[in-house]
Enzyme design. Structure first.
Site, PDB file in Angstrom:
ATOM      1  N   LYS A 123      45.393  44.923  53.045  1.00 44.15           N
ATOM      2  CA  LYS A 123      44.443  45.995  52.678  1.00 44.15           C
ATOM      3  C   LYS A 123      43.692  45.367  51.636  1.00 44.15           C
ATOM      4  CE  LYS A 123      46.287  47.867  48.868  1.00 44.15           C
ATOM      5  NZ  LYS A 123      45.784  47.615  47.355  1.00 44.15           N
ATOM      6  N   ASP A 146      52.023  52.785  49.400  1.00 42.48           N
ATOM      7  CA  ASP A 146      50.929  52.318  50.062  1.00 42.48           C
ATOM      8  C   ASP A 146      51.378  52.000  51.720  1.00 42.48           C
ATOM      9  OD1 ASP A 146      48.939  51.907  48.176  1.00 42.48           O
ATOM     10  OD2 ASP A 146      49.446  49.788  47.667  1.00 42.48           O
ATOM     11  N   PRO A 182      48.962  36.819  50.222  1.00 46.36           N
ATOM     12  CA  PRO A 182      49.446  36.434  48.754  1.00 46.36           C
ATOM     13  C   PRO A 182      50.457  37.565  48.154  1.00 46.36           C
ATOM     14  CG  PRO A 182      46.956  36.105  48.815  1.00 46.36           C
ATOM     15  CD  PRO A 182      47.604  36.560  50.166  1.00 46.36           C
TER      16      PRO A 182
HETATM   17  P1  ATP Z   1      50.242  46.587  46.067  1.00 39.79           P
HETATM   18  O1  ATP Z   1      49.065  46.421  46.509  1.00 39.79           O
HETATM   19  O2  ATP Z   1      50.896  47.743  47.298  1.00 39.79           O
HETATM   20  O3  ATP Z   1      50.753  47.168  44.626  1.00 39.79           O
HETATM   21  P2  ATP Z   1      51.160  43.883  45.860  1.00 39.79           P
HETATM   22  O4  ATP Z   1      50.234  43.365  46.866  1.00 39.79           O
HETATM   23  O5  ATP Z   1      50.575  43.844  44.693  1.00 39.79           O
HETATM   24  O6  ATP Z   1      51.261  45.338  46.491  1.00 39.79           O
HETATM   25  P3  ATP Z   1      53.578  42.758  47.012  1.00 39.79           P
HETATM   26  O7  ATP Z   1      52.999  41.542  47.605  1.00 39.79           O
HETATM   27  O8  ATP Z   1      53.643  43.912  48.211  1.00 39.79           O
HETATM   28  O9  ATP Z   1      52.352  43.308  45.823  1.00 39.79           O
HETATM   29  O10 ATP Z   1      54.796  42.463  46.258  1.00 39.79           O
HETATM   30  C1  ATP Z   1      55.029  43.286  44.992  1.00 39.79           C
HETATM   31  C2  ATP Z   1      56.555  42.807  44.681  1.00 39.79           C
HETATM   32  O11 ATP Z   1      57.185  43.380  46.222  1.00 39.79           O
HETATM   33  C3  ATP Z   1      56.919  41.375  44.505  1.00 39.79           C
HETATM   34  O12 ATP Z   1      57.648  41.363  43.437  1.00 39.79           O
HETATM   35  C4  ATP Z   1      57.904  41.030  45.767  1.00 39.79           C
HETATM   36  O13 ATP Z   1      58.909  40.374  45.473  1.00 39.79           O
HETATM   37  C5  ATP Z   1      58.420  42.352  46.389  1.00 39.79           C
HETATM   38  N1  ATP Z   1      58.588  42.440  47.711  1.00 39.79           N
HETATM   39  C6  ATP Z   1      59.445  43.112  48.419  1.00 39.79           C
HETATM   40  N2  ATP Z   1      59.483  42.776  49.775  1.00 39.79           N
HETATM   41  C7  ATP Z   1      58.268  42.102  50.063  1.00 39.79           C
HETATM   42  C8  ATP Z   1      57.433  41.456  51.189  1.00 39.79           C
HETATM   43  N3  ATP Z   1      58.198  41.747  52.453  1.00 39.79           N
HETATM   44  N4  ATP Z   1      56.450  40.749  50.864  1.00 39.79           N
HETATM   45  C9  ATP Z   1      56.089  40.618  49.598  1.00 39.79           C
HETATM   46  N5  ATP Z   1      56.583  40.972  48.477  1.00 39.79           N
HETATM   47  C10 ATP Z   1      57.698  41.792  48.730  1.00 39.79           C
END
Ligand code: ATP
Length: 286
Positions: free
Chosen positions: A10, A136, A94
Protein backbone atom coordinates in the site's frame (compact mmCIF):
# COMPACT_ATOMS: atom_id res chain seq x y z
CA UNK A 1 -3.93 -28.83 -0.28
CA UNK A 2 -2.22 -25.73 -1.57
CA UNK A 3 -3.26 -22.14 -2.30
CA UNK A 4 -1.34 -19.20 -3.73
CA UNK A 5 -2.38 -15.62 -3.01
CA UNK A 6 -1.06 -12.14 -3.83
CA UNK A 7 -0.22 -9.71 -1.00
CA UNK A 8 -0.02 -6.19 -2.46
CA UNK A 9 1.80 -3.22 -0.94
CA UNK A 10 0.00 0.00 0.00
CA UNK A 11 0.91 3.65 -0.24
CA UNK A 12 -0.53 6.49 1.82
CA UNK A 13 -1.90 9.32 -0.29
CA UNK A 14 -2.58 11.21 2.90
CA UNK A 15 -1.52 10.51 6.48
CA UNK A 16 -2.52 12.61 9.46
CA UNK A 17 -1.93 12.02 13.16
CA UNK A 18 -4.48 13.70 15.40
CA UNK A 19 -3.29 12.92 18.94
CA UNK A 20 -1.80 10.28 21.19
CA UNK A 21 -4.45 8.15 22.89
CA UNK A 22 -4.57 6.89 26.46
CA UNK A 23 -3.86 3.32 25.24
CA UNK A 24 -0.54 4.51 23.77
CA UNK A 25 -1.66 4.34 20.11
CA UNK A 26 -2.00 7.42 17.94
CA UNK A 27 -5.34 8.47 16.50
CA UNK A 28 -4.79 8.67 12.74
CA UNK A 29 -6.60 9.52 9.53
CA UNK A 30 -5.13 7.98 6.40
CA UNK A 31 -6.07 7.58 2.77
CA UNK A 32 -4.50 4.35 1.55
CA UNK A 33 -4.46 2.54 -1.75
CA UNK A 34 -3.00 -0.76 -2.94
CA UNK A 35 -0.42 -0.88 -5.72
CA UNK A 36 0.73 -3.58 -8.11
CA UNK A 37 3.87 -4.43 -6.16
CA UNK A 38 3.17 -7.64 -4.31
CA UNK A 39 4.56 -10.54 -2.32
CA UNK A 40 3.26 -13.98 -3.24
CA UNK A 41 2.15 -16.21 -0.40
CA UNK A 42 1.82 -19.96 -0.83
CA UNK A 43 -0.06 -21.88 1.83
CA UNK A 44 0.22 -25.68 2.05
CA UNK A 45 -1.76 -27.59 4.67
CA UNK A 46 0.22 -29.86 7.00
CA UNK A 47 -1.14 -32.78 9.06
CA UNK A 48 1.38 -31.99 11.76
CA UNK A 49 0.20 -29.18 14.06
CA UNK A 50 2.97 -26.67 13.29
CA UNK A 51 3.34 -23.35 11.47
CA UNK A 52 6.36 -23.34 9.19
CA UNK A 53 7.59 -20.12 7.54
CA UNK A 54 9.96 -19.86 4.61
CA UNK A 55 10.77 -16.50 3.05
CA UNK A 56 12.78 -15.55 -0.01
CA UNK A 57 13.95 -12.17 1.28
CA UNK A 58 16.51 -11.30 3.91
CA UNK A 59 15.58 -9.36 7.06
CA UNK A 60 12.31 -11.25 7.44
CA UNK A 61 11.93 -13.44 10.55
CA UNK A 62 10.93 -17.07 9.95
CA UNK A 63 9.39 -17.67 13.37
CA UNK A 64 6.54 -16.28 15.52
CA UNK A 65 7.80 -12.73 14.83
CA UNK A 66 6.66 -13.04 11.22
CA UNK A 67 3.25 -11.38 10.84
CA UNK A 68 2.08 -14.22 8.55
CA UNK A 69 2.92 -16.67 11.34
CA UNK A 70 0.90 -14.55 13.78
CA UNK A 71 -2.05 -14.54 11.36
CA UNK A 72 -2.04 -18.36 11.09
CA UNK A 73 -1.58 -18.76 14.84
CA UNK A 74 -4.48 -16.40 15.57
CA UNK A 75 -6.83 -18.22 13.16
CA UNK A 76 -5.86 -21.61 14.64
CA UNK A 77 -6.69 -20.38 18.14
CA UNK A 78 -9.88 -18.50 17.21
CA UNK A 79 -11.25 -21.39 15.16
CA UNK A 80 -9.83 -24.31 17.19
CA UNK A 81 -7.86 -25.86 14.34
CA UNK A 82 -5.38 -28.58 15.25
CA UNK A 83 -3.64 -28.76 11.90
CA UNK A 84 -0.58 -27.02 10.52
CA UNK A 85 0.43 -24.93 7.56
CA UNK A 86 3.58 -24.30 5.59
CA UNK A 87 3.74 -20.62 4.57
CA UNK A 88 6.12 -19.68 1.77
CA UNK A 89 6.62 -15.95 1.24
CA UNK A 90 8.07 -14.84 -2.08
CA UNK A 91 9.12 -11.35 -1.00
CA UNK A 92 8.99 -8.48 -3.50
CA UNK A 93 7.85 -5.63 -1.23
CA UNK A 94 10.84 -3.90 0.42
CA UNK A 95 11.00 -4.53 4.18
CA UNK A 96 10.61 -1.74 6.79
CA UNK A 97 9.82 0.61 3.94
CA UNK A 98 6.43 2.16 4.80
CA UNK A 99 4.65 -0.11 2.31
CA UNK A 100 2.97 -2.48 4.82
CA UNK A 101 4.67 -5.58 3.44
CA UNK A 102 4.38 -7.57 6.67
CA UNK A 103 0.77 -6.47 7.23
CA UNK A 104 -0.17 -7.48 3.70
CA UNK A 105 1.42 -10.92 4.17
CA UNK A 106 -0.63 -11.33 7.36
CA UNK A 107 -3.85 -10.25 5.59
CA UNK A 108 -3.21 -12.63 2.68
CA UNK A 109 -2.57 -15.46 5.15
CA UNK A 110 -5.86 -14.75 6.94
CA UNK A 111 -7.78 -14.71 3.65
CA UNK A 112 -5.98 -17.76 2.24
CA UNK A 113 -6.39 -19.93 5.34
CA UNK A 114 -10.05 -18.92 5.63
CA UNK A 115 -10.48 -20.55 2.23
CA UNK A 116 -8.09 -23.46 2.66
CA UNK A 117 -9.50 -24.47 6.05
CA UNK A 118 -13.07 -23.66 4.95
CA UNK A 119 -13.64 -21.44 8.00
CA UNK A 120 -16.47 -19.37 6.52
CA UNK A 121 -15.37 -16.09 8.13
CA UNK A 122 -16.60 -12.89 6.46
CA UNK A 123 -14.20 -10.21 5.20
CA UNK A 124 -15.31 -7.97 8.10
CA UNK A 125 -14.53 -10.73 10.61
CA UNK A 126 -11.10 -11.24 9.04
CA UNK A 127 -10.44 -7.49 9.27
CA UNK A 128 -11.33 -7.48 12.98
CA UNK A 129 -8.92 -10.38 13.55
CA UNK A 130 -6.29 -8.57 11.46
CA UNK A 131 -6.42 -5.55 13.77
CA UNK A 132 -5.15 -7.79 16.59
CA UNK A 133 -1.97 -8.38 14.59
CA UNK A 134 -1.28 -4.81 13.48
CA UNK A 135 -3.02 -1.54 12.66
CA UNK A 136 -2.48 -1.82 8.88
CA UNK A 137 -3.66 -5.43 8.58
CA UNK A 138 -7.38 -4.54 8.46
CA UNK A 139 -6.86 -2.27 5.46
CA UNK A 140 -4.81 -4.98 3.74
CA UNK A 141 -7.67 -7.48 4.25
CA UNK A 142 -10.02 -5.20 2.26
CA UNK A 143 -7.45 -3.87 -0.24
CA UNK A 144 -8.48 -1.29 -2.83
CA UNK A 145 -8.65 2.30 -1.62
CA UNK A 146 -9.90 3.38 1.80
CA UNK A 147 -10.07 6.00 4.51
CA UNK A 148 -8.58 4.47 7.65
CA UNK A 149 -9.30 6.02 11.06
CA UNK A 150 -8.95 5.07 14.73
CA UNK A 151 -5.47 3.61 15.09
CA UNK A 152 -5.78 2.68 11.40
CA UNK A 153 -8.10 -0.30 11.85
CA UNK A 154 -11.46 1.40 11.09
CA UNK A 155 -11.82 1.09 7.33
CA UNK A 156 -14.20 2.87 5.00
CA UNK A 157 -13.72 1.81 1.40
CA UNK A 158 -13.83 4.62 -1.15
CA UNK A 159 -13.65 4.63 -4.97
CA UNK A 160 -10.26 4.15 -6.60
CA UNK A 161 -8.14 7.12 -7.76
CA UNK A 162 -7.88 7.62 -11.53
CA UNK A 163 -5.39 5.20 -13.13
CA UNK A 164 -1.78 6.41 -13.02
CA UNK A 165 1.81 5.29 -12.72
CA UNK A 166 3.51 5.01 -9.36
CA UNK A 167 7.31 5.14 -9.25
CA UNK A 168 8.73 4.10 -5.88
CA UNK A 169 12.26 4.55 -4.61
CA UNK A 170 13.58 3.23 -1.33
CA UNK A 171 16.94 4.44 -0.06
CA UNK A 172 19.11 1.79 1.61
CA UNK A 173 17.90 2.54 5.13
CA UNK A 174 15.25 0.94 7.32
CA UNK A 175 13.02 3.21 9.37
CA UNK A 176 11.42 2.16 12.65
CA UNK A 177 7.76 3.22 12.68
CA UNK A 178 7.79 3.34 16.49
CA UNK A 179 10.76 5.76 16.52
CA UNK A 180 9.10 8.05 13.98
CA UNK A 181 5.93 8.30 16.07
CA UNK A 182 8.03 8.86 19.20
CA UNK A 183 9.85 11.79 17.57
CA UNK A 184 6.75 13.37 16.04
CA UNK A 185 6.11 16.92 17.33
CA UNK A 186 2.38 17.22 16.72
CA UNK A 187 2.17 20.88 17.75
CA UNK A 188 4.53 21.84 14.92
CA UNK A 189 3.24 19.82 11.96
CA UNK A 190 1.09 20.93 9.05
CA UNK A 191 -1.96 18.66 8.83
CA UNK A 192 -3.05 17.40 5.40
CA UNK A 193 -6.64 17.99 4.28
CA UNK A 194 -8.00 14.44 4.36
CA UNK A 195 -11.62 15.24 3.48
CA UNK A 196 -10.57 17.19 0.38
CA UNK A 197 -8.34 14.28 -0.65
CA UNK A 198 -11.29 11.86 -0.38
CA UNK A 199 -13.43 14.29 -2.41
CA UNK A 200 -10.71 14.65 -5.08
CA UNK A 201 -10.46 10.86 -5.36
CA UNK A 202 -14.24 10.57 -5.68
CA UNK A 203 -14.13 13.18 -8.49
CA UNK A 204 -11.13 11.33 -10.03
CA UNK A 205 -9.34 14.69 -10.11
CA UNK A 206 -5.71 13.63 -10.60
CA UNK A 207 -4.20 17.14 -10.37
CA UNK A 208 -5.99 17.86 -7.12
CA UNK A 209 -4.95 14.47 -5.68
CA UNK A 210 -1.32 15.37 -6.44
CA UNK A 211 -1.76 18.82 -4.89
CA UNK A 212 -3.30 17.41 -1.70
CA UNK A 213 -0.72 14.65 -1.04
CA UNK A 214 0.44 15.04 2.55
CA UNK A 215 2.05 13.02 5.33
CA UNK A 216 2.77 14.43 8.81
CA UNK A 217 5.43 11.76 9.39
CA UNK A 218 7.61 13.39 6.72
CA UNK A 219 8.44 16.07 9.31
CA UNK A 220 10.40 13.44 11.28
CA UNK A 221 11.86 11.17 8.59
CA UNK A 222 12.96 13.94 6.20
CA UNK A 223 14.87 15.64 8.98
CA UNK A 224 16.58 12.43 10.17
CA UNK A 225 17.34 11.02 6.71
CA UNK A 226 18.48 13.60 4.09
CA UNK A 227 18.46 10.81 1.45
CA UNK A 228 14.68 10.85 1.57
CA UNK A 229 14.53 14.60 0.84
CA UNK A 230 17.03 14.09 -1.94
CA UNK A 231 14.86 11.43 -3.59
CA UNK A 232 11.77 13.66 -3.26
CA UNK A 233 13.62 16.50 -5.00
CA UNK A 234 14.85 14.21 -7.76
CA UNK A 235 11.35 12.86 -8.41
CA UNK A 236 10.01 16.41 -8.70
CA UNK A 237 12.88 17.44 -10.96
CA UNK A 238 12.25 14.42 -13.20
CA UNK A 239 8.63 15.48 -13.67
CA UNK A 240 6.46 13.57 -11.19
CA UNK A 241 3.13 15.37 -10.84
CA UNK A 242 2.88 14.48 -7.14
CA UNK A 243 5.54 13.22 -4.71
CA UNK A 244 5.22 11.91 -1.13
CA UNK A 245 6.86 9.64 1.40
CA UNK A 246 4.71 6.58 2.21
CA UNK A 247 3.87 5.71 5.83
CA UNK A 248 6.82 6.29 8.14
CA UNK A 249 9.14 5.92 5.15
CA UNK A 250 11.72 5.80 3.87
CA UNK A 251 10.07 4.88 0.53
CA UNK A 252 9.12 7.87 -1.62
CA UNK A 253 6.59 7.58 -4.44
CA UNK A 254 5.96 9.79 -7.44
CA UNK A 255 2.72 9.85 -9.43
CA UNK A 256 2.25 10.56 -13.12
CA UNK A 257 -0.33 9.71 -15.77
CA UNK A 258 2.32 9.63 -18.52
CA UNK A 259 4.14 6.34 -19.11
CA UNK A 260 7.15 8.00 -20.77
CA UNK A 261 7.52 10.34 -17.82
CA UNK A 262 7.24 7.44 -15.36
CA UNK A 263 9.99 5.68 -17.31
CA UNK A 264 12.17 8.81 -17.15
CA UNK A 265 11.68 9.10 -13.38
CA UNK A 266 12.43 5.37 -12.99
CA UNK A 267 15.61 5.57 -15.08
CA UNK A 268 16.75 8.78 -13.38
CA UNK A 269 16.42 7.31 -9.89
CA UNK A 270 18.08 4.00 -10.71
CA UNK A 271 21.34 5.94 -10.91
CA UNK A 272 21.58 6.44 -7.17
CA UNK A 273 18.98 4.18 -5.61
CA UNK A 274 19.08 0.36 -5.68
CA UNK A 275 15.42 -0.26 -5.06
CA UNK A 276 13.25 1.49 -7.65
CA UNK A 277 9.91 0.21 -8.93
CA UNK A 278 7.46 1.39 -11.59
CA UNK A 279 3.96 0.01 -11.04
CA UNK A 280 0.25 0.81 -11.43
CA UNK A 281 -2.27 1.53 -8.71
CA UNK A 282 -4.54 -1.47 -8.12
CA UNK A 283 -7.76 0.47 -7.71
CA UNK A 284 -11.06 -0.92 -6.46
CA UNK A 285 -11.28 -3.72 -3.88
CA UNK A 286 -10.84 -7.00 -5.70
P1 ATP B 1 4.11 -0.33 7.79
O1 ATP B 1 4.01 0.45 6.51
O2 ATP B 1 2.85 -1.15 8.11
O3 ATP B 1 4.62 0.44 8.96
P2 ATP B 1 6.60 -1.37 6.92
O4 ATP B 1 6.48 -1.48 5.44
O5 ATP B 1 7.29 -0.15 7.42
O6 ATP B 1 5.17 -1.49 7.56
P3 ATP B 1 7.30 -4.14 7.14
O7 ATP B 1 7.97 -4.42 5.85
O8 ATP B 1 5.92 -4.67 7.32
O9 ATP B 1 7.36 -2.59 7.50
O10 ATP B 1 8.28 -4.71 8.27
C1 ATP B 1 8.37 -4.18 9.55
C2 ATP B 1 9.02 -5.20 10.48
O11 ATP B 1 8.19 -6.36 10.55
C3 ATP B 1 10.40 -5.64 10.04
O12 ATP B 1 11.26 -5.43 11.12
C4 ATP B 1 10.28 -7.13 9.78
O13 ATP B 1 11.37 -7.85 10.31
C5 ATP B 1 9.00 -7.54 10.50
N1 ATP B 1 8.19 -8.55 9.76
C6 ATP B 1 7.44 -9.48 10.32
N2 ATP B 1 6.83 -10.23 9.40
C7 ATP B 1 7.17 -9.74 8.19
C8 ATP B 1 6.84 -10.08 6.85
N3 ATP B 1 6.03 -11.11 6.55
N4 ATP B 1 7.35 -9.33 5.86
C9 ATP B 1 8.17 -8.28 6.16
N5 ATP B 1 8.52 -7.93 7.41
C10 ATP B 1 8.04 -8.64 8.42
Amino acid sequence: MKLSIKAPAKINLSLDVLHKRDDGFHEVEMVMTTIDLADRIELTTLDEDIIKIESSGGYVPSDFRNLAYQAADLLKKECNRNEGVHITIDKHIPVSAGLAGGSSDAAATLKGLNELWDLGLSIDELAVLGAKIGSDVSFCVYGGTALATGRGEIIKSIPSPPPCWVVLAKPAIGVSTADVYRNLKLAEVEHPDIQSMVAAIERKDFNQICYLLGNVLESVTLEDYPDVSHIKNQMERLGAEGVLMSGSGPTVFGLTVHETRAQRIYNGLRGFCNEVYMVRMLGETE
